[in-house]
Design a protein around this motif. Structure first.
Motif, mmCIF file in Angstrom:
data_model
loop_
_atom_site.group_PDB
_atom_site.id
_atom_site.type_symbol
_atom_site.label_atom_id
_atom_site.label_comp_id
_atom_site.label_asym_id
_atom_site.label_seq_id
_atom_site.Cartn_x
_atom_site.Cartn_y
_atom_site.Cartn_z
ATOM 1 N N TYR A 247 88.477 59.477 63.609
ATOM 2 C CA TYR A 247 88.591 58.876 62.281
ATOM 3 C C TYR A 247 87.826 59.754 61.298
ATOM 4 O O TYR A 247 86.678 60.133 61.547
ATOM 5 C CB TYR A 247 88.031 57.455 62.250
ATOM 6 N N GLN A 248 88.471 60.087 60.188
ATOM 7 C CA GLN A 248 87.852 60.953 59.195
ATOM 8 C C GLN A 248 88.073 60.377 57.802
ATOM 9 O O GLN A 248 89.212 60.083 57.434
ATOM 10 C CB GLN A 248 88.452 62.358 59.289
ATOM 11 N N LYS A 249 86.991 60.211 57.059
ATOM 12 C CA LYS A 249 87.073 59.688 55.696
ATOM 13 C C LYS A 249 86.766 60.826 54.727
ATOM 14 O O LYS A 249 85.687 61.423 54.786
ATOM 15 C CB LYS A 249 86.097 58.534 55.491
ATOM 16 N N GLN A 250 87.713 61.124 53.842
ATOM 17 C CA GLN A 250 87.606 62.262 52.939
ATOM 18 C C GLN A 250 87.340 61.811 51.510
ATOM 19 O O GLN A 250 87.846 60.777 51.073
ATOM 20 C CB GLN A 250 88.918 63.066 52.952
ATOM 21 N N LEU A 251 86.544 62.604 50.796
ATOM 22 C CA LEU A 251 86.367 62.435 49.363
ATOM 23 C C LEU A 251 86.417 63.820 48.724
ATOM 24 O O LEU A 251 85.767 64.745 49.185
ATOM 25 C CB LEU A 251 85.044 61.751 49.035
ATOM 26 N N ASP A 252 87.223 63.960 47.675
ATOM 27 C CA ASP A 252 87.314 65.238 46.966
ATOM 28 C C ASP A 252 87.407 64.973 45.474
ATOM 29 O O ASP A 252 88.181 64.110 45.035
ATOM 30 C CB ASP A 252 88.531 66.040 47.443
ATOM 31 N N VAL A 253 86.613 65.693 44.701
ATOM 32 C CA VAL A 253 86.615 65.565 43.247
ATOM 33 C C VAL A 253 87.338 66.773 42.665
ATOM 34 O O VAL A 253 86.925 67.918 42.877
ATOM 35 C CB VAL A 253 85.178 65.488 42.687
ATOM 36 N N LEU A 254 88.421 66.522 41.946
ATOM 37 C CA LEU A 254 89.202 67.592 41.334
ATOM 38 C C LEU A 254 88.799 67.724 39.869
ATOM 39 O O LEU A 254 88.972 66.795 39.088
ATOM 40 C CB LEU A 254 90.702 67.298 41.432
ATOM 41 N N ASP A 255 88.273 68.888 39.515
ATOM 42 C CA ASP A 255 87.957 69.181 38.115
ATOM 43 C C ASP A 255 89.105 69.887 37.419
ATOM 44 O O ASP A 255 89.063 70.123 36.208
ATOM 45 C CB ASP A 255 86.696 70.049 38.030
ATOM 46 N N ALA A 256 90.129 70.255 38.186
ATOM 47 C CA ALA A 256 91.340 70.868 37.633
ATOM 48 C C ALA A 256 92.524 70.321 38.413
ATOM 49 O O ALA A 256 92.387 69.934 39.573
ATOM 50 C CB ALA A 256 91.278 72.390 37.737
ATOM 51 N N PRO A 257 93.719 70.247 37.807
ATOM 52 C CA PRO A 257 94.886 69.738 38.530
ATOM 53 C C PRO A 257 95.164 70.572 39.778
ATOM 54 O O PRO A 257 94.936 71.781 39.807
ATOM 55 C CB PRO A 257 96.020 69.869 37.505
ATOM 56 N N PHE A 258 95.668 69.903 40.821
ATOM 57 C CA PHE A 258 95.958 70.538 42.100
ATOM 58 C C PHE A 258 97.471 70.528 42.318
ATOM 59 O O PHE A 258 98.081 69.477 42.504
ATOM 60 C CB PHE A 258 95.232 69.778 43.214
ATOM 61 N N ARG A 259 98.095 71.698 42.257
ATOM 62 C CA ARG A 259 99.553 71.807 42.392
ATOM 63 C C ARG A 259 99.914 71.985 43.866
ATOM 64 O O ARG A 259 99.502 72.944 44.507
ATOM 65 C CB ARG A 259 100.067 72.993 41.577
ATOM 66 N N ILE A 260 100.679 71.025 44.393
ATOM 67 C CA ILE A 260 101.105 71.098 45.791
ATOM 68 C C ILE A 260 102.392 71.907 45.918
ATOM 69 O O ILE A 260 102.510 72.789 46.766
ATOM 70 C CB ILE A 260 101.311 69.674 46.360
ATOM 71 N N GLN A 261 103.362 71.603 45.085
ATOM 72 C CA GLN A 261 104.615 72.352 45.034
ATOM 73 C C GLN A 261 105.238 72.107 43.668
ATOM 74 O O GLN A 261 104.677 71.402 42.829
ATOM 75 C CB GLN A 261 105.565 71.918 46.155
ATOM 76 N N GLN A 262 106.396 72.701 43.428
ATOM 77 C CA GLN A 262 107.045 72.578 42.139
ATOM 78 C C GLN A 262 107.285 71.105 41.796
ATOM 79 O O GLN A 262 107.917 70.365 42.545
ATOM 80 C CB GLN A 262 108.384 73.328 42.152
ATOM 81 N N GLY A 263 106.704 70.658 40.671
ATOM 82 C CA GLY A 263 106.914 69.288 40.221
ATOM 83 C C GLY A 263 106.009 68.262 40.859
ATOM 84 O O GLY A 263 106.112 67.071 40.558
ATOM 85 N N VAL A 264 105.106 68.697 41.767
ATOM 86 C CA VAL A 264 104.185 67.760 42.419
ATOM 87 C C VAL A 264 102.761 68.230 42.142
ATOM 88 O O VAL A 264 102.304 69.229 42.696
ATOM 89 C CB VAL A 264 104.429 67.669 43.933
ATOM 90 N N VAL A 265 102.063 67.510 41.262
ATOM 91 C CA VAL A 265 100.713 67.896 40.853
ATOM 92 C C VAL A 265 99.791 66.689 40.985
ATOM 93 O O VAL A 265 100.127 65.588 40.528
ATOM 94 C CB VAL A 265 100.697 68.413 39.404
ATOM 95 N N VAL A 266 98.623 66.889 41.614
ATOM 96 C CA VAL A 266 97.610 65.844 41.700
ATOM 97 C C VAL A 266 96.697 65.988 40.485
ATOM 98 O O VAL A 266 96.092 67.038 40.289
ATOM 99 C CB VAL A 266 96.794 65.964 43.000
ATOM 100 N N PRO A 267 96.576 64.967 39.648
ATOM 101 C CA PRO A 267 95.778 65.087 38.417
ATOM 102 C C PRO A 267 94.280 65.175 38.695
ATOM 103 O O PRO A 267 93.805 64.914 39.800
ATOM 104 C CB PRO A 267 96.115 63.804 37.654
ATOM 105 N N VAL A 268 93.539 65.524 37.663
ATOM 106 C CA VAL A 268 92.071 65.527 37.724
ATOM 107 C C VAL A 268 91.576 64.130 38.085
ATOM 108 O O VAL A 268 92.119 63.127 37.611
ATOM 109 C CB VAL A 268 91.493 65.974 36.366
ATOM 110 N N GLY A 269 90.556 64.065 38.939
ATOM 111 C CA GLY A 269 90.011 62.765 39.313
ATOM 112 C C GLY A 269 89.249 62.838 40.619
ATOM 113 O O GLY A 269 89.101 63.907 41.228
ATOM 114 N N SER A 270 88.750 61.693 41.061
ATOM 115 C CA SER A 270 88.032 61.577 42.323
ATOM 116 C C SER A 270 88.923 60.833 43.318
ATOM 117 O O SER A 270 89.426 59.746 43.009
ATOM 118 C CB SER A 270 86.718 60.829 42.115
ATOM 119 N N TYR A 271 89.117 61.382 44.507
ATOM 120 C CA TYR A 271 90.070 60.847 45.476
ATOM 121 C C TYR A 271 89.393 60.610 46.820
ATOM 122 O O TYR A 271 88.580 61.416 47.274
ATOM 123 C CB TYR A 271 91.240 61.813 45.677
#
Length: 302
Positions: A247-271
């Motif tokens: 079991y793994q619990k992840q936390l990541d804070v994005l200070d810039a948008p994270f582009r996964i592929q064309q048209g799929v972008v994770v916005p700035v935020g805490s996840y």
């Protein structure tokens, strides 16, 4: 991405040139090595650059370990060629310990561009079970002044029942090892690992391997930007089969948008998200064996 070196010229006695974290931060994007030979003969965007000539001296004399490398590249893309010089010295001390230093110099021909890395390290074995590793490094570049240091320390204890270690890495914002491999700058990373190997002697269990790993990442102002909590337990049975639960619990804070592929972008935020893994493997020593796994995982809120 870290691609392995291939030419024998760089691979032979490569350990004499190494200084860095190695694989002690596996699965965490903070690996830092002060010299990475694949940077020689490649442009910043990965284009090959012709190498004109090179010389290397590497070996051991008594307690002294010496590595010297000098490479000259050709002009490329209207830019002058560059000279790469690496000097690494270490000395064996006590019974199983070593101290040393490294200098890496990248100098442009016919221009003022340069990049230099200086470092000192110590690998100390204290008794049979305790080990302490550390390095302190600094870089020098015309366009990056101040906040250009890196510090790493590791303390590890291991015996037949316990495996415990604590790592700490501080890479300042302007640490610029152009002939090294630095995954991430401007962060401080702490990682602790605790594992035990009990042998219950019942329930047909031969040995178990429960572990807990905590990774904590902050920026230079100590603001948390990442955290991983990893729990695992495994059991190897008398018939050679084994089972794992992770079991793994992840936390990541994005200070810039994270582009996964064309048209799929994770916005700035805490996840935050959870990752599970269940595995059962029959005895792999048999001619035919089976593996069953199930992994329901989240990913940045998806």
């Amino acid at each position: 991405l870290l691609f392995p070196e291939k030419p024998d010229f760089f691979l032979e006695n490569a350990g004499l040139f190494q200084m860095g974290t190695g694989t002690s931060f596996t699965s965490t994007p903070v690996e830092t090595d002060l010299f990475f030979s694949r940077k020689i003969g490649l442009s910043d965007d990965g284009q090959p650059i012709p190498i004109l000539a090179g010389a290397r001296l590497a070996g051991k004399s008594g307690k002294d370990n010496i590595g010297f490398l000098d490479i000259q590249t050709d002009d490329y893309f209207a830019r002058p060629g560059e000279n790469f010089l690496v000097g690494r010295y270490s000395r064996d001390v006590l019974s199983r310990s070593r101290v040393g230093a490294i200098v890496v110099n990248k100098e442009s021909m016919d221009s003022t561009r340069f990049n230099r890395t200086y470092g000192a390290d110590a690998n100390l074995a204290v008794g049979k079970n305790l080990q302490i590793n550390s390095f302190l490094a600094k870089t020098s570049s015309p366009n990056k002044v101040g906040q250009d240091m890196s510090f790493y320390s590791r303390i590890a204890y291991r015996d037949p029942k316990w495996n415990v270690w604590l790592n700490y890495l501080d890479v300042q914002e302007n640490f610029n090892a152009e002939v090294g491999f630095v995954q991430r700058t401007g962060v401080k990373t702490t990682k602790t690992y605790i594992s035990r190997t009990p042998r219950p002697g019942k329930w047909h269990i031969r040995v178990m391997d429960p572990m807990f790993v905590l990774t904590y990442i902050t920026d230079q102002t100590n603001r948390m930007v990442g955290r991983t909590q990893h729990f695992m337990t495994s059991a190897t049975f008398d018939d050679g089969s084994f089972a794992n639960v992770i079991y793994q619990k992840q936390l990541d804070v994005l200070d810039a948008p994270f582009r996964i592929q064309q048209g799929v972008v994770v916005p700035v935020g805490s996840y935050t998200w959870d990752e599970w893994s269940f595995t059962y493997n029959t005895n792999p020593a048999k001619r035919i064996y089976e593996k069953f796994s199930y992994s329901p995982n989240g990913f940045y809120g998806g």
